[in-house]
Structure formats: C-alpha cells, structure tokens
Design a protein around this motif. Structure first.
Motif, PDB file in Angstrom:
ATOM      1  N   LEU A   1       1.327  -1.348   0.072  1.00 12.61           N
ATOM      2  CA  LEU A   1      -0.215  -0.328   0.639  1.00 12.61           C
ATOM      3  C   LEU A   1       0.988   0.948   0.026  1.00 12.61           C
ATOM      4  O   LEU A   1       0.983   2.485  -1.212  1.00 12.61           O
ATOM      5  N   ALA A   2       1.972   1.453   0.942  1.00 14.52           N
ATOM      6  CA  ALA A   2       3.016   2.818   0.561  1.00 14.52           C
ATOM      7  C   ALA A   2       3.033   3.096  -0.612  1.00 14.52           C
ATOM      8  O   ALA A   2       4.025   4.173  -0.978  1.00 14.52           O
ATOM      9  N   HIS A   3       4.125   1.596  -1.305  1.00 20.02           N
ATOM     10  CA  HIS A   3       4.743   1.695  -2.424  1.00 20.02           C
ATOM     11  C   HIS A   3       3.725   2.438  -3.092  1.00 20.02           C
ATOM     12  O   HIS A   3       3.455   3.574  -4.024  1.00 20.02           O
ATOM     13  N   ARG A   4       1.890   2.008  -3.505  1.00 20.12           N
ATOM     14  CA  ARG A   4       0.964   2.023  -4.314  1.00 20.12           C
ATOM     15  C   ARG A   4       0.980   3.725  -3.909  1.00 20.12           C
ATOM     16  O   ARG A   4       0.851   4.714  -5.322  1.00 20.12           O
TER      17      ARG A   4
ATOM     18  N   ASP B   1      -3.932  -0.129  10.122  1.00 19.12           N
ATOM     19  CA  ASP B   1      -4.493  -1.128   8.971  1.00 19.12           C
ATOM     20  C   ASP B   1      -5.210  -0.121   8.612  1.00 19.12           C
ATOM     21  O   ASP B   1      -6.355  -1.334   7.432  1.00 19.12           O
ATOM     22  N   GLU B   2      -5.992   0.719   8.447  1.00 16.23           N
ATOM     23  CA  GLU B   2      -6.680   1.701   7.969  1.00 16.23           C
ATOM     24  C   GLU B   2      -6.476   3.277   7.867  1.00 16.23           C
ATOM     25  O   GLU B   2      -5.791   3.868   8.886  1.00 16.23           O
TER      26      GLU B   2
ATOM     27  N   GLY C   1     -10.007  12.271   1.524  1.00 20.83           N
ATOM     28  CA  GLY C   1     -11.218  12.085   2.272  1.00 20.83           C
ATOM     29  C   GLY C   1     -11.967  11.195   2.126  1.00 20.83           C
ATOM     30  O   GLY C   1     -13.039  10.340   2.605  1.00 20.83           O
ATOM     31  N   ARG C   2     -11.052   9.598   1.591  1.00 21.53           N
ATOM     32  CA  ARG C   2     -11.414   8.201   0.883  1.00 21.53           C
ATOM     33  C   ARG C   2     -10.198   7.402   2.074  1.00 21.53           C
ATOM     34  O   ARG C   2      -9.088   6.932   2.424  1.00 21.53           O
ATOM     35  N   ARG C   3     -11.196   5.800   2.773  1.00 22.54           N
ATOM     36  CA  ARG C   3     -10.573   5.492   3.244  1.00 22.54           C
ATOM     37  C   ARG C   3      -9.829   4.331   2.870  1.00 22.54           C
ATOM     38  O   ARG C   3     -10.668   3.698   1.380  1.00 22.54           O
ATOM     39  N   TRP C   4      -8.774   3.696   3.132  1.00 23.84           N
ATOM     40  CA  TRP C   4      -8.088   2.098   1.881  1.00 23.84           C
ATOM     41  C   TRP C   4      -7.763   1.440   3.733  1.00 23.84           C
ATOM     42  O   TRP C   4      -7.643   2.110   4.388  1.00 23.84           O
ATOM     43  N   ARG C   5      -7.759   0.038   3.413  1.00 21.89           N
ATOM     44  CA  ARG C   5      -7.700  -0.446   4.488  1.00 21.89           C
ATOM     45  C   ARG C   5      -6.929  -1.805   3.740  1.00 21.89           C
ATOM     46  O   ARG C   5      -7.018  -2.299   2.968  1.00 21.89           O
TER      47      ARG C   5
ATOM     48  N   PRO D   1     -14.367  -4.952   4.594  1.00 20.92           N
ATOM     49  CA  PRO D   1     -13.386  -5.788   5.103  1.00 20.92           C
ATOM     50  C   PRO D   1     -13.230  -6.359   6.319  1.00 20.92           C
ATOM     51  O   PRO D   1     -12.908  -5.380   6.421  1.00 20.92           O
ATOM     52  N   GLU D   2     -13.045  -6.990   5.994  1.00 18.40           N
ATOM     53  CA  GLU D   2     -11.879  -7.882   7.535  1.00 18.40           C
ATOM     54  C   GLU D   2     -10.441  -7.620   7.525  1.00 18.40           C
ATOM     55  O   GLU D   2      -9.823  -7.931   6.592  1.00 18.40           O
TER      56      GLU D   2
END
Length: 345
Positions: A90-93, A123-124, A129-133, A314-315
């Motif tokens: 995620l950090a790379h993206r 983890d989130e 303004g948009r969540r990434w998990r 999602p979990e």
C-alpha cells in the motif's frame, strides 16, 4: 434484477461489544444467471462441488482495498503473505501516486500517510477523504477422491506462455456483500462463511480468532479464483508455489521450477535435468494442469478466496496473524541501534 434470498443460521454476538458487529441471520441475495456464460459457469461450479465435496482451509492472503461508499469496496491488491507485506505494498502504491500527482493537497496527504506507514503498523488510512484498508482473505481448496480440484473449464485462462499478467485477476475487483450472486455462488458463499480452522490443527489463538471471525465478520464475498502448484508427496498434497492469478501463471511456475530451480537444487544428474526440461516443454505445449516426472506428481490447484465483511467493511488482519516484520523505517532504526546500519547522511 429479480431474485430471492438465502439465510444462514443465526449469528449471535455472544457478548461481543463492537458497535459494527452484526447479529441475527445473514442474508445472501440470489439472482438467476441472465447470460449464457454465467449459466455455464454455474453448471460447472455445481458439477465440481459434487466431484470435490471436501473444503480445506489454507493460509490467509493480505492486500488492500479502497472504500467506494454505499457498502462497495475496490480490492486493489491481494497477494501478500503477511499484513506488513500488504502495508508495504500500500505504501508503495501511494509513493507511485505521489510521483504522478500535480495536486498539492493530495500530495500532502500522500506524504503524511506514507510517513505513518513507514513507521507504524496501521491497517487503515485516509487519503483525500477516502478510506484505504489493509484486508485479510481466507483461502480454501476443494478436495475429492483424486486430490485437490484443478482449474475448471469455465475459468478464465490466458493464452500462450508469457502472456499471463502478474496478479491481473486480483486487482480492481469491486465487491459488495449486499449484491446478488448466482445460486451456486450463493451456496459456496454460505459454505465458506461457516468455515473456521480446526482446534487440533492450529495454535489456540489462531483457532479462537477464526471462530470469532464468524461472529464479527459474518458476511462475505467470494473473489475470483486463485491458483497454485501442489505436489503429491507420500500420498499427501503439499503447496509448491505461492498463490497466482491464473492457471497459465501456475504452468509457467512449474516450467520455471523444472528448468531453472531443480537443476540448481541438490545435485541432479544430466539425465534427470533432461527429464525435467522435457516435462517443462510438455507443460507449455499441452497446457496441462497435471504433470508427472521422475516419480513426482504436480497439479495446478484451484483456490477459493473469501473476503469477510461486517457493516463497516472488509476484515482487517487478525491479532493472531503471523506478522513478524516491523515497518521499514522502524526496522532501519533498530538496525542502527544495533550498529548494523550506518546513520543516514
């Protein structure tokens, strides 16, 4: 779209207090297949469920997803073996996005979130303004009398060798646990939602978290199938590759193992090396899903993947999930304290 519902057995909370946790029956919406291709896939799934009736739970996969609103999430990646590997992905993206953006506000968000992910196990995060998990998915393999299920005729399968895009079927999938699915897919979803690790096969905390997930993340979406290579050793099938996005990727993994890895492992004879090279040629030429060479048996296996949900999404990773690696900057700091890494200039 017309449809009906399947209700699972009641999922009582048993004292769990999280405000997002869901009790009562879980409803899976069902719709009749409207396209001939969907009908063929449904029939294929029903036949395979009868031929391979036993479901065995495998290790989890980790990745990240973006909250699109209205209960929908977009799975942006799902291939890592540990939660920290998924955080690093995620950090790379985000770093890639930072290099491309010309929006100062977005750039500020991306820099700030990148610093957090480099130092903390988070983890989130929120970006613009948009969540990434960071998310966790359960994996399953169907077994029958002849062993694990191989790819189905209706499964998407790329063409010639080298044409399979890495992880192509694992990116950009929009999921919604409230959306209707076909009848067979609905039954598969219900079967997977009730599955958990057996107490005898895993550590106590892994078993407890697995049982707890049935209560606190009672809904779910079955994602596009994954694939892996398995080898039959003394009558038992063992994983011989990581999860891959298509049968063709798995064939290429077999061919690579035969041509380049096995000749460098142990001390095979010239005759054995030639036999493995010939087997690799046959896999590529015939697009076979099973190959036997020198009394060894390999099979491409089909992996079902379930992303569990509660009302909030999602979990995420579970407390018992194997997560040994620290975030990268925290790890570098540890190495500097131990004198194993020089101080930055």
């Amino acid at each position: 779209m017309a449809g009906w519902h399947i209700r699972t057995a009641g999922n009582r909370l048993c004292g769990v207090s999280d405000e997002h946790r869901q009790s009562g029956p879980v409803v899976v919406r069902v719709a009749r297949p409207e396209h001939p291709v969907e009908a063929v896939a449904e029939d294929d799934a029903a036949r395979r469920a009868a031929a391979y009736p036993s479901l065995r739970m495998g290790g989890p996969l980790f990745g990240h997803a973006e909250d699109l609103g209205d209960g929908r999430w977009c799975v942006r990646a799902l291939w890592d073996d540990t939660p920290q590997a998924a955080r690093d992905t995620l950090a790379h993206r985000f770093r890639e996005r930072l290099a491309e953006t010309t929006d100062p506000a977005l750039a500020q968000d991306l820099v700030a979130v990148g610093r957090v992910l480099d130092w903390e196990k988070v983890d989130e995060v929120n970006v613009a303004g948009r969540r990434w998990r960071v998310v966790r998915a359960d994996t399953f393999t169907r077994f029958g009398p002849d062993g694990p299920e191989s790819p189905r005729p209706s499964d998407p399968d790329s063409g010639a060798a080298g044409s399979a895009g890495l992880y192509s079927d694992r990116e950009g999938v929009v999921v919604d646990p409230g959306a209707p699915v076909g009848p067979v897919q609905a039954m598969v979803t219900v079967d997977l939602l009730s599955a958990h690790y057996p107490a005898a096969g895993v550590p106590a905390d892994v078993h407890a978290d697995s049982r707890r997930a049935l209560r606190i993340h009672p809904r779910g979406v079955v994602l596009p199938a994954g694939y892996a290579v398995a080898e039959c050793v003394e009558g038992r099938w063992r994983p011989a590759s990581r999860h891959l996005a298509s049968p063709q990727q798995a064939r290429e993994a077999i061919a690579f193992k035969f041509r380049y890895l096995i000749p460098r492992i142990g001390q095979p004879t010239d005759v054995q090396i030639a036999a493995y090279a010939q087997a690799a040629d046959e896999v590529e030429a015939t697009r076979a899903n099973e190959v036997k060479v020198l009394d060894r048996r390999f099979r491409i296996t089909r992996i079902e993947t379930l992303l569990r949900f509660d009302r909030d999404g999602p979990e995420p990773p579970r407390p018992s999930d194997h997560d040994p690696e620290p975030p990268p900057e925290a790890h570098f700091a540890q190495l500097r304290e131990q004198g194993l890494l020089p101080e930055p200039e």
